[in-house]
Design a protein around this motif. Structure first.
Motif, PDB file in Angstrom:
ATOM      1  N   GLY A   1       0.894  -1.228   0.053  1.00  0.00           N
ATOM      2  CA  GLY A   1       0.162  -0.087  -0.235  1.00  0.00           C
ATOM      3  C   GLY A   1       0.676   1.083  -0.220  1.00  0.00           C
ATOM      4  O   GLY A   1       0.473   2.360  -0.634  1.00  0.00           O
ATOM      5  N   VAL A   2       2.073   1.140   0.569  1.00  0.00           N
ATOM      6  CA  VAL A   2       2.953   2.515   0.738  1.00  0.00           C
ATOM      7  C   VAL A   2       3.794   2.466  -0.455  1.00  0.00           C
ATOM      8  O   VAL A   2       4.171   3.642  -1.016  1.00  0.00           O
ATOM      9  CB  VAL A   2       3.732   2.296   1.973  1.00  0.00           C
ATOM     10  N   GLY A   3       3.956   1.222  -1.211  1.00  0.00           N
ATOM     11  CA  GLY A   3       4.861   1.287  -2.537  1.00  0.00           C
ATOM     12  C   GLY A   3       6.327   0.873  -2.022  1.00  0.00           C
ATOM     13  O   GLY A   3       7.253   1.547  -2.567  1.00  0.00           O
ATOM     14  N   MET A   4       6.397   0.071  -1.184  1.00  0.00           N
ATOM     15  CA  MET A   4       7.705  -0.332  -0.690  1.00  0.00           C
ATOM     16  C   MET A   4       7.868  -1.863  -0.399  1.00  0.00           C
ATOM     17  O   MET A   4       6.909  -2.351  -0.411  1.00  0.00           O
ATOM     18  CB  MET A   4       8.169   0.245   0.684  1.00  0.00           C
ATOM     19  N   LEU A   5       9.000  -2.354  -0.498  1.00  0.00           N
ATOM     20  CA  LEU A   5       9.310  -3.663  -0.053  1.00  0.00           C
ATOM     21  C   LEU A   5       9.190  -3.966   1.466  1.00  0.00           C
ATOM     22  O   LEU A   5       9.321  -3.141   2.296  1.00  0.00           O
ATOM     23  CB  LEU A   5      10.787  -4.205  -0.369  1.00  0.00           C
ATOM     24  N   SER A   6       8.492  -5.290   1.727  1.00  0.00           N
ATOM     25  CA  SER A   6       8.248  -5.582   3.081  1.00  0.00           C
ATOM     26  C   SER A   6       9.509  -5.406   3.979  1.00  0.00           C
ATOM     27  O   SER A   6       9.474  -5.040   5.244  1.00  0.00           O
ATOM     28  CB  SER A   6       7.867  -7.123   3.147  1.00  0.00           C
ATOM     29  N   GLY A   7      10.607  -5.934   3.480  1.00  0.00           N
ATOM     30  CA  GLY A   7      11.820  -5.679   4.287  1.00  0.00           C
ATOM     31  C   GLY A   7      12.275  -4.124   4.616  1.00  0.00           C
ATOM     32  O   GLY A   7      12.586  -4.016   5.903  1.00  0.00           O
ATOM     33  N   SER A   8      11.864  -3.266   3.706  1.00  0.00           N
ATOM     34  CA  SER A   8      12.273  -1.711   3.991  1.00  0.00           C
ATOM     35  C   SER A   8      11.313  -1.244   5.054  1.00  0.00           C
ATOM     36  O   SER A   8      11.726  -0.373   5.676  1.00  0.00           O
ATOM     37  CB  SER A   8      11.789  -1.115   2.585  1.00  0.00           C
ATOM     38  N   LEU A   9       9.986  -1.806   5.423  1.00  0.00           N
ATOM     39  CA  LEU A   9       9.088  -1.464   6.257  1.00  0.00           C
ATOM     40  C   LEU A   9       9.774  -1.556   7.795  1.00  0.00           C
ATOM     41  O   LEU A   9       9.498  -0.876   8.522  1.00  0.00           O
ATOM     42  CB  LEU A   9       7.835  -1.964   6.049  1.00  0.00           C
TER      43      LEU A   9
END
Length: 225
Positions: free
Chosen positions: A32-40
């Motif tokens: 939803g944010v437009g990022m990879l899970s790891g980056s979150l």
């Protein structure tokens, strides 16, 4: 960094309301944010930490607003109206926070995190103290328990906020007027003064126009008969 955290919280809040915290994955939020899970994970250690941050930020701002407005008002109607209006304003700034709290037992049940539970108790105290003062000085209708009155008024505000969530900004004053008229004016002692600095001139004018119109209709009916 801060803006990214806010974006994550904003996306997660809507997903938490739609699917529940348990039904929302970190991957859902990241997409939803437009990022990879790891980056979150550079911003939050878990989805539960995100939910905690959403509620903590909301309650911190809510209590700060209560503390800032109450010293500037006096009397039952002014104090309770200030609490109602402030609640709606803060809810506008923190969409979905009230629903997450209402929906997730982990945050309002016996096992709620201490920081959340303490902040909720602090918020409740503002309402209870205002109603207790009103009862002590005779502004609250005799026979009404101030604590129960405060609870019912407070809960009506949060459920009204939930109901009007999509158009809350446009209906803020209308919701405030309705809640105040139904609960605060309804709970006032019959001889308690209403108005003063807390009276809404627009609402008073509207009620006056309604009364005049009713009188005109009544006179018209009498003349026709």
């Amino acid at each position: 960094m801060g803006n990214r955290r806010d974006q994550i919280k904003s996306v997660a809040a809507e997903l938490f309301v739609e699917n529940g915290v348990a039904g929302t994955s970190v991957r859902d939020i990241a997409e939803g944010v437009g990022m990879l899970s790891g980056s979150l994970y550079h911003h939050f250690p878990s989805k539960d930490a995100i939910a905690f941050a959403i509620l903590s930020d909301f309650l911190t701002d809510l209590n700060a607003r209560y503390r800032s407005v109450l010293p500037h008002v006096n009397g039952m109607r002014e104090e309770l109206r200030a609490l109602v209006h402030s609640s709606i304003e803060i809810a506008e700034a923190h969409p979905y926070a009230t629903e997450i709290y209402q929906n997730e037992k982990a945050y309002h049940g016996p096992g709620a995190p201490d920081e959340i539970a303490d902040a909720v108790r602090a918020a409740h105290t503002f309402w209870i103290d205002a109603a207790t003062r009103a009862s002590a000085c005779g502004e609250l209708r005799t026979g009404l328990d101030p604590v129960e009155f405060a609870r019912m008024l407070r809960e009506s505000v949060w459920w009204s906020i939930r109901y009007h969530r999509d158009h809350l900004a446009e209906r803020r004053d209308e919701v405030t007027d309705t809640v105040v008229a139904a609960f605060v004016d309804g709970g006032a002692a019959p001889d308690a003064p209403r108005g003063g600095r807390g009276e809404d001139p627009a609402l008073t004018d509207r009620l006056d126009r309604i009364e005049r119109r009713l009188e005109e209709l009544s006179n018209a009916l009498l003349s026709d008969s």
